[in-house]
Structures are given as structure tokens and as C-alpha cells.
Enzyme design. Sequence first.
Site, PDB file in Angstrom:
ATOM      1  N   TYR A 153      86.748  57.664  46.997  1.00  9.30           N
ATOM      2  CA  TYR A 153      87.770  57.042  47.859  1.00  9.30           C
ATOM      3  C   TYR A 153      87.126  55.911  48.667  1.00  9.30           C
ATOM      4  O   TYR A 153      87.660  54.797  48.724  1.00  9.30           O
ATOM      5  CB  TYR A 153      88.415  58.081  48.789  1.00  9.30           C
ATOM      6  CG  TYR A 153      89.445  57.442  49.709  1.00  9.30           C
ATOM      7  CD1 TYR A 153      90.641  56.950  49.194  1.00  9.30           C
ATOM      8  CD2 TYR A 153      89.204  57.313  51.076  1.00  9.30           C
ATOM      9  CE1 TYR A 153      91.579  56.336  50.030  1.00  9.30           C
ATOM     10  CE2 TYR A 153      90.134  56.709  51.915  1.00  9.30           C
ATOM     11  CZ  TYR A 153      91.321  56.226  51.388  1.00  9.30           C
ATOM     12  OH  TYR A 153      92.244  55.613  52.214  1.00  9.30           O
ATOM     13  N   LYS A 157      87.958  51.789  48.626  1.00  5.95           N
ATOM     14  CA  LYS A 157      88.343  50.999  49.814  1.00  5.95           C
ATOM     15  C   LYS A 157      87.295  49.928  50.134  1.00  5.95           C
ATOM     16  O   LYS A 157      87.630  48.888  50.692  1.00  5.95           O
ATOM     17  CB  LYS A 157      88.612  51.934  51.000  1.00  5.95           C
ATOM     18  CG  LYS A 157      89.907  52.737  50.837  1.00  5.95           C
ATOM     19  CD  LYS A 157      91.145  51.833  50.788  1.00  5.95           C
ATOM     20  CE  LYS A 157      92.447  52.604  50.667  1.00  5.95           C
ATOM     21  NZ  LYS A 157      93.646  51.741  50.678  1.00  5.95           N
TER      22      LYS A 157
HETATM   23  P1  NDP Z   1     101.307  58.338  52.010  1.00  5.11           P
HETATM   24  O1  NDP Z   1     100.876  59.332  50.983  1.00  5.11           O
HETATM   25  O2  NDP Z   1     102.209  58.796  53.089  1.00  5.11           O
HETATM   26  O3  NDP Z   1     101.973  57.075  51.279  1.00  5.11           O
HETATM   27  C1  NDP Z   1     101.432  56.535  50.111  1.00  5.11           C
HETATM   28  C2  NDP Z   1     102.442  55.591  49.480  1.00  5.11           C
HETATM   29  O4  NDP Z   1     101.840  55.001  48.308  1.00  5.11           O
HETATM   30  C3  NDP Z   1     103.705  56.305  49.047  1.00  5.11           C
HETATM   31  O5  NDP Z   1     104.823  55.514  49.350  1.00  5.11           O
HETATM   32  C4  NDP Z   1     103.529  56.413  47.529  1.00  5.11           C
HETATM   33  O6  NDP Z   1     104.801  56.323  46.913  1.00  5.11           O
HETATM   34  C5  NDP Z   1     102.723  55.142  47.223  1.00  5.11           C
HETATM   35  N1  NDP Z   1     101.986  55.288  45.971  1.00  5.11           N
HETATM   36  C6  NDP Z   1     100.946  56.120  45.702  1.00  5.11           C
HETATM   37  N2  NDP Z   1     100.573  56.004  44.432  1.00  5.11           N
HETATM   38  C7  NDP Z   1     101.380  55.069  43.870  1.00  5.11           C
HETATM   39  C8  NDP Z   1     101.501  54.507  42.575  1.00  5.11           C
HETATM   40  N3  NDP Z   1     100.678  54.889  41.585  1.00  5.11           N
HETATM   41  N4  NDP Z   1     102.443  53.576  42.343  1.00  5.11           N
HETATM   42  C9  NDP Z   1     103.268  53.195  43.342  1.00  5.11           C
HETATM   43  N5  NDP Z   1     103.207  53.671  44.592  1.00  5.11           N
HETATM   44  C10 NDP Z   1     102.280  54.608  44.849  1.00  5.11           C
HETATM   45  O7  NDP Z   1      99.946  57.753  52.617  1.00  5.11           O
HETATM   46  P2  NDP Z   1      99.666  56.603  53.706  1.00  5.11           P
HETATM   47  O8  NDP Z   1     100.906  55.975  54.173  1.00  5.11           O
HETATM   48  O9  NDP Z   1      98.750  57.180  54.697  1.00  5.11           O
HETATM   49  O10 NDP Z   1      98.834  55.586  52.800  1.00  5.11           O
HETATM   50  C11 NDP Z   1      99.158  54.217  52.659  1.00  5.11           C
HETATM   51  C12 NDP Z   1      97.877  53.414  52.504  1.00  5.11           C
HETATM   52  O11 NDP Z   1      97.120  53.535  53.705  1.00  5.11           O
HETATM   53  C13 NDP Z   1      96.958  53.872  51.372  1.00  5.11           C
HETATM   54  O12 NDP Z   1      96.426  52.721  50.740  1.00  5.11           O
HETATM   55  C14 NDP Z   1      95.849  54.628  52.096  1.00  5.11           C
HETATM   56  O13 NDP Z   1      94.635  54.607  51.391  1.00  5.11           O
HETATM   57  C15 NDP Z   1      95.775  53.826  53.377  1.00  5.11           C
HETATM   58  N6  NDP Z   1      95.139  54.511  54.490  1.00  5.11           N
HETATM   59  C16 NDP Z   1      95.643  55.691  54.968  1.00  5.11           C
HETATM   60  C17 NDP Z   1      95.025  56.321  56.032  1.00  5.11           C
HETATM   61  C18 NDP Z   1      95.470  57.642  56.549  1.00  5.11           C
HETATM   62  O14 NDP Z   1      94.688  58.299  57.269  1.00  5.11           O
HETATM   63  N7  NDP Z   1      96.697  58.099  56.288  1.00  5.11           N
HETATM   64  C19 NDP Z   1      93.880  55.708  56.707  1.00  5.11           C
HETATM   65  C20 NDP Z   1      93.416  54.486  56.096  1.00  5.11           C
HETATM   66  C21 NDP Z   1      94.063  53.905  55.060  1.00  5.11           C
HETATM   67  P3  NDP Z   1     105.290  57.209  45.665  1.00  5.11           P
HETATM   68  O15 NDP Z   1     104.575  58.520  45.736  1.00  5.11           O
HETATM   69  O16 NDP Z   1     106.774  57.282  45.843  1.00  5.11           O
HETATM   70  O17 NDP Z   1     104.905  56.383  44.489  1.00  5.11           O
HETATM   71  C1  8X3 Z   2      91.820  57.302  55.282  1.00  5.88           C
HETATM   72  C2  8X3 Z   2      91.051  57.461  56.547  1.00  5.88           C
HETATM   73  O1  8X3 Z   2      88.990  58.481  57.637  1.00  5.88           O
HETATM   74  O2  8X3 Z   2      90.199  59.833  55.979  1.00  5.88           O
HETATM   75  O3  8X3 Z   2      91.515  56.087  54.668  1.00  5.88           O
HETATM   76  O4  8X3 Z   2      88.890  57.955  55.257  1.00  5.88           O
HETATM   77  S1  8X3 Z   2      89.724  58.465  56.338  1.00  5.88           S
END
Ligand code: NDP
Ligand code: 8X3
Length: 255
Positions: A153, A157
Site C-alpha cells: 500500500y 502511494k
Molecule cells: P472508501 O473505501 O470509503 O472509498 C473508496 C472509494 O474508491 C469508493 O467509492 C470505491 O467505490 C472506490 N473504488 C475502489 N476501488 C475501485 C475501482 N476498482 N474502480 C472504481 N472505484 C473504486 O475509502 P476512502 O474514502 O478512505 O479512500 C479514498 C482514497 O483516499 C483512496 O485512494 C485511499 O487510498 C485514500 N486515503 C484514505 C485514507 C484513510 O485513512 N481512509 C488516508 C489516506 C488516503 P466502489 O467500491 O463503488 O467502486
Molecule cells: C491511509 C492512511 O495511515 O493507514 O492511507 O496509511 S494510513
Amino acid sequence: MGKTALITGATSGIGKATAQLLSENKFDLIITGRREDRLKTVASELETQYGVNVKSLCFDVRDYDAVTRNIEALQLKNRQIDVLVNNAGLASGLDKLQDGDVEDWNKMIDTNVKGLLYMSRQVIPMMIKQGRGHIVNIGSIAGKEVYPNGNVYCGTKHMVDALNKSMRRELAEHGIKVSAVNPGAVETEFSVVRMHGNEEKAKKVYDGFENLVAHDIADAVLYVVTRPEHVNINDLIIMPKAQPAAGNIIRDKGY
Ligand code: NDP
Ligand code: 8X3
């Protein structure tokens, strides 16, 4: 004419909150994800609530043909894309490298890296034609630092971080801005997905401290995309007060 933002992964978490906040601020939207029922609900709620135009496109960002078909269809209808938020992404598993599941690795690499590349590959030529545009890549603190069991992961990133910098260098001459928003721990469906659906384990990630919520990150995206045209925010890192670094959470202190 109002601006249009395309947000990938708007069925949940950060993408959904960003769709809500941008539509509240009068952006028309194109929202994507794989769960069509959720996409339709988000689209109709936002149209009713804020009177903006919301188009939903259901496809998997890992499928280059589907990405191409959907973006070409927008071009045929002369739709413009002012802002692309590359948000769709996930973590899958928390194993040490030697115990890692290759399926988990493929999912993360294909979604976080290739999905972002596929979307950008299709949308950038539209923005070049327009002579302007703004790409916001949702990275992570895991793209700046690493932590045990975060291996693949974190790697994906870090690649987002590198692509963000590359895009900015290549696209400035076309009038296109490129920014990254890099969050620490945000409570969304992220940990449930990472723990393969184990909600109890996922909940524990956020025990004993005040995690970020999706709106905190949407608020940063709104800030980034509403600066004056001559201003570009290159890179933001947004952390909970109780998370001074990746994989380092101070618990049970009341914040
Ligand atoms: P969620 O799981 O709540 O949302 C993820 C979203 O991505 C969903 O809408 C999902 O939609 C979509 N998604 C995943 N895989 C696919 C795919 N193959 N095709 C199309 N859409 C896809 O997680 P977050 O909102 O937390 O994550 C959003 C972003 O933020 C990610 O890139 C994550 O790495 C990043 N992030 C999150 C953090 C956290 O702590 N939550 C911290 C740092 C970064 P669906 O399943 O309907 O396709
Ligand atoms: C998600 C945040 O701290 O779990 O990107 O890597 S952390």
C-alpha cells in the site's frame, strides 16, 4: 459557465464527501464508482439538494477499455472536465511482505496506480485541448513515509506521489494545475476494505483518538480547487492531531 469536477470513487468516504462539498459550492459533477445503486442515489440527492448537474458513470478504474469508453462518451457530448479528482483507491490486507497475498497486491497496484494512470491518460488530452484544467491526486501519508505491514500500500502511494510530481512538471506548459492531498487516518470504509470486511477489526483502528473524517479531506480539496487561477497548491499533508507520523497513533489522551 460553471465548472465540472470528475471525482473517481464517489460512492463512499472521501470521494462522496468531496462530491457533496463541491456540489454545495456549485460545481457540476461527474461521479464514478463500481456500485451503481449508490452512485445513482448520490447523484439524485445532490441534484435535488444543490440544483447542480450530476452525471454518474459506473465502471472499474482497473479496466482500461471501460475507462476509455466512458471518457470518450463524455468527449462526444462535448462535456468539459475542469477538475479531475483521482480518489478511487484502497488498501487490501496488512500482512508482512513474506506472508503477503498476491491478490491483495494486484488489487492495490491495479487500482491505486494503474487506475489513476488510466483515468489521467484519458482526461489529460481533454484538458490540453481546453488549455486548462486541474488534477487533484489523493495520495496518503503512506506515500510520504512507510510503516510495518504497510509495504505494498505504501509503495502504491509513493508512486502516486511520484506521478503527482511528474504530472505537474509535464502539464504546467499546457495551463493545467496538479495538486496532491495526502491524508493520515480518516474513518471511512477504508479499514473495512483493508481488513477484508472484518468490521470489528476495522473499528479498532480508530479506538482512543479523534480520527479525521471524510469532510476534513473534502474541505482541503475544495480549498485546493478554489484558489485563484495563478495559484497552485502542490502538496498538502493532513493528519489527525493524535497521528504525528505514519503508523504512529497516540491513543487515550482525550484527543
Ligand atoms: P472508501 O473505501 O470509503 O472509498 C473508496 C472509494 O474508491 C469508493 O467509492 C470505491 O467505490 C472506490 N473504488 C475502489 N476501488 C475501485 C475501482 N476498482 N474502480 C472504481 N472505484 C473504486 O475509502 P476512502 O474514502 O478512505 O479512500 C479514498 C482514497 O483516499 C483512496 O485512494 C485511499 O487510498 C485514500 N486515503 C484514505 C485514507 C484513510 O485513512 N481512509 C488516508 C489516506 C488516503 P466502489 O467500491 O463503488 O467502486
Ligand atoms: C491511509 C492512511 O495511515 O493507514 O492511507 O496509511 S494510513
